[in-house]
Motif scaffolding. Structure first.
Motif, PDB file in Angstrom:
ATOM      1  N   CYS A 100      10.717   4.080 -19.233  1.00  0.00           N
ATOM      2  CA  CYS A 100      10.003   3.932 -17.966  1.00  0.00           C
ATOM      3  C   CYS A 100       8.577   3.411 -18.142  1.00  0.00           C
ATOM      4  CB  CYS A 100       9.952   5.268 -17.231  1.00  0.00           C
ATOM      5  SG  CYS A 100      11.557   5.810 -16.658  1.00  0.00           S
ATOM      6  N   SER A 103       5.879   4.393 -15.417  1.00  0.00           N
ATOM      7  CA  SER A 103       6.034   4.016 -14.015  1.00  0.00           C
ATOM      8  C   SER A 103       6.823   5.088 -13.264  1.00  0.00           C
ATOM      9  CB  SER A 103       6.740   2.672 -13.894  1.00  0.00           C
ATOM     10  OG  SER A 103       8.060   2.773 -14.367  1.00  0.00           O
ATOM     11  N   SER A 105       9.014   5.731  -9.299  1.00  0.00           N
ATOM     12  CA  SER A 105       9.658   4.997  -8.215  1.00  0.00           C
ATOM     13  C   SER A 105      10.044   5.929  -7.083  1.00  0.00           C
ATOM     14  CB  SER A 105      10.900   4.261  -8.734  1.00  0.00           C
ATOM     15  OG  SER A 105      11.843   5.176  -9.223  1.00  0.00           O
ATOM     16  N   LYS A 118      16.588   2.408  -4.974  1.00  0.00           N
ATOM     17  CA  LYS A 118      15.160   2.298  -5.272  1.00  0.00           C
ATOM     18  C   LYS A 118      14.483   1.475  -4.178  1.00  0.00           C
ATOM     19  CE  LYS A 118      11.982   0.628  -8.790  1.00  0.00           C
ATOM     20  NZ  LYS A 118      11.868   0.000 -10.107  1.00  0.00           N
ATOM     21  N   TYR A 120      10.750   1.458  -3.874  1.00  0.00           N
ATOM     22  CA  TYR A 120       9.499   0.936  -4.419  1.00  0.00           C
ATOM     23  C   TYR A 120       9.248   1.565  -5.778  1.00  0.00           C
ATOM     24  CZ  TYR A 120       4.576  -0.245  -4.857  1.00  0.00           C
ATOM     25  OH  TYR A 120       3.386  -0.726  -5.308  1.00  0.00           O
ATOM     26  N   GLY A 121       8.678   0.810  -6.680  1.00  0.00           N
ATOM     27  CA  GLY A 121       8.348   1.336  -7.994  1.00  0.00           C
ATOM     28  C   GLY A 121       7.100   0.674  -8.542  1.00  0.00           C
ATOM     29  N   GLY A 122       6.415   1.392  -9.396  1.00  0.00           N
ATOM     30  CA  GLY A 122       5.226   0.837 -10.014  1.00  0.00           C
ATOM     31  C   GLY A 122       4.506   1.874 -10.844  1.00  0.00           C
ATOM     32  N   SER A 123       3.427   1.439 -11.459  1.00  0.00           N
ATOM     33  CA  SER A 123       2.668   2.352 -12.311  1.00  0.00           C
ATOM     34  C   SER A 123       1.631   3.149 -11.530  1.00  0.00           C
ATOM     35  CB  SER A 123       1.980   1.567 -13.427  1.00  0.00           C
ATOM     36  OG  SER A 123       1.119   0.597 -12.873  1.00  0.00           O
ATOM     37  N   ASP A 124       1.367   2.768 -10.272  1.00  0.00           N
ATOM     38  CA  ASP A 124       0.417   3.498  -9.434  1.00  0.00           C
ATOM     39  C   ASP A 124       1.163   4.621  -8.716  1.00  0.00           C
ATOM     40  OD1 ASP A 124      -1.616   4.402  -7.841  1.00  0.00           O
ATOM     41  OD2 ASP A 124      -1.902   2.526  -6.741  1.00  0.00           O
ATOM     42  N   SER A 125       1.121   5.816  -9.285  1.00  0.00           N
ATOM     43  CA  SER A 125       1.889   6.932  -8.726  1.00  0.00           C
ATOM     44  C   SER A 125       1.363   7.370  -7.361  1.00  0.00           C
ATOM     45  CB  SER A 125       1.896   8.113  -9.687  1.00  0.00           C
ATOM     46  OG  SER A 125       0.585   8.592  -9.876  1.00  0.00           O
ATOM     47  N   LYS A 127       0.297   5.372  -4.937  1.00  0.00           N
ATOM     48  CA  LYS A 127       0.901   4.484  -3.942  1.00  0.00           C
ATOM     49  C   LYS A 127       2.380   4.823  -3.735  1.00  0.00           C
ATOM     50  CE  LYS A 127       1.257  -0.280  -2.512  1.00  0.00           C
ATOM     51  NZ  LYS A 127       0.917  -1.661  -2.777  1.00  0.00           N
ATOM     52  N   VAL A 128       3.090   5.115  -4.823  1.00  0.00           N
ATOM     53  CA  VAL A 128       4.500   5.488  -4.716  1.00  0.00           C
ATOM     54  C   VAL A 128       4.633   6.770  -3.898  1.00  0.00           C
ATOM     55  CG1 VAL A 128       6.532   6.211  -6.029  1.00  0.00           C
ATOM     56  CG2 VAL A 128       5.124   4.340  -6.868  1.00  0.00           C
TER      57      VAL A 128
END
Length: 151
Positions: A100, A103, A105, A118, A120-125, A127-128
């Motif tokens: 992972c 990141s 999601s 899924k 949305y996914g990303g490294s900005d937890s 925003k998720v």
């Protein structure tokens, strides 16, 4: 290829051709790495839900630059979960999945379906978590007839 020895060093006659081949090879390698990123660059994703007498139906539309948009209909969504790559082995021990890379999601569950989709996914937890919280507020506690989010 002819090489001549001049003052102890080898001198090659067709250095220009070798340089041209090297530049073409290097340019091809760069193009191989950049082309998929340019072609499949994702544009904003639209997520919308409507509430009716039959229940709630959501639509997830993912767009990319040169491809046809992907539309996913989600019938009777239940809740949006956060997947922080926490895994549990058969002995109950928790660990992070190394695939992972930090990141997380947001994944939506639906009645009668065993898998999650899924959203949305990303490294900005943060925003998720924010996106998951907004969708869960609509699904679980809101009486609004529709919901739309672009991310």
């Amino acid at each position: 290829m002819s090489k001549r020895k001049i003052m102890g060093y080898y001198h090659k006659d067709n250095v220009l051709l070798d340089g041209l081949i090297y530049c073409l090879f290097l340019g091809g390698m760069v193009l191989c790495f950049l082309l998929p990123r340019l072609l499949f660059k994702m544009e904003p994703t639209d997520f919308s839900c409507t509430r009716s007498i039959e229940g709630v139906e959501c639509m997830l539309i993912r767009k990319s630059q040169f491809l046809k948009p992907t539309e996913i209909k989600i019938h009777n969504p239940v809740v949006v979960d956060i997947n922080n790559c926490h895994r549990e082995d058969i002995f109950g021990k928790h660990y992070y999945d190394p695939h992972c890379y930090g990141s997380s999601s947001a994944e939506i569950r639906s009645k009668g379906v065993s898998y999650k989709i899924k959203i949305y996914g990303g490294s900005d937890s943060h925003k998720v978590n924010s996106i998951a919280r907004e969708i869960n507020e609509f699904l679980l506690s809101s009486n609004a007839s529709s919901f739309h989010k672009r991310f």
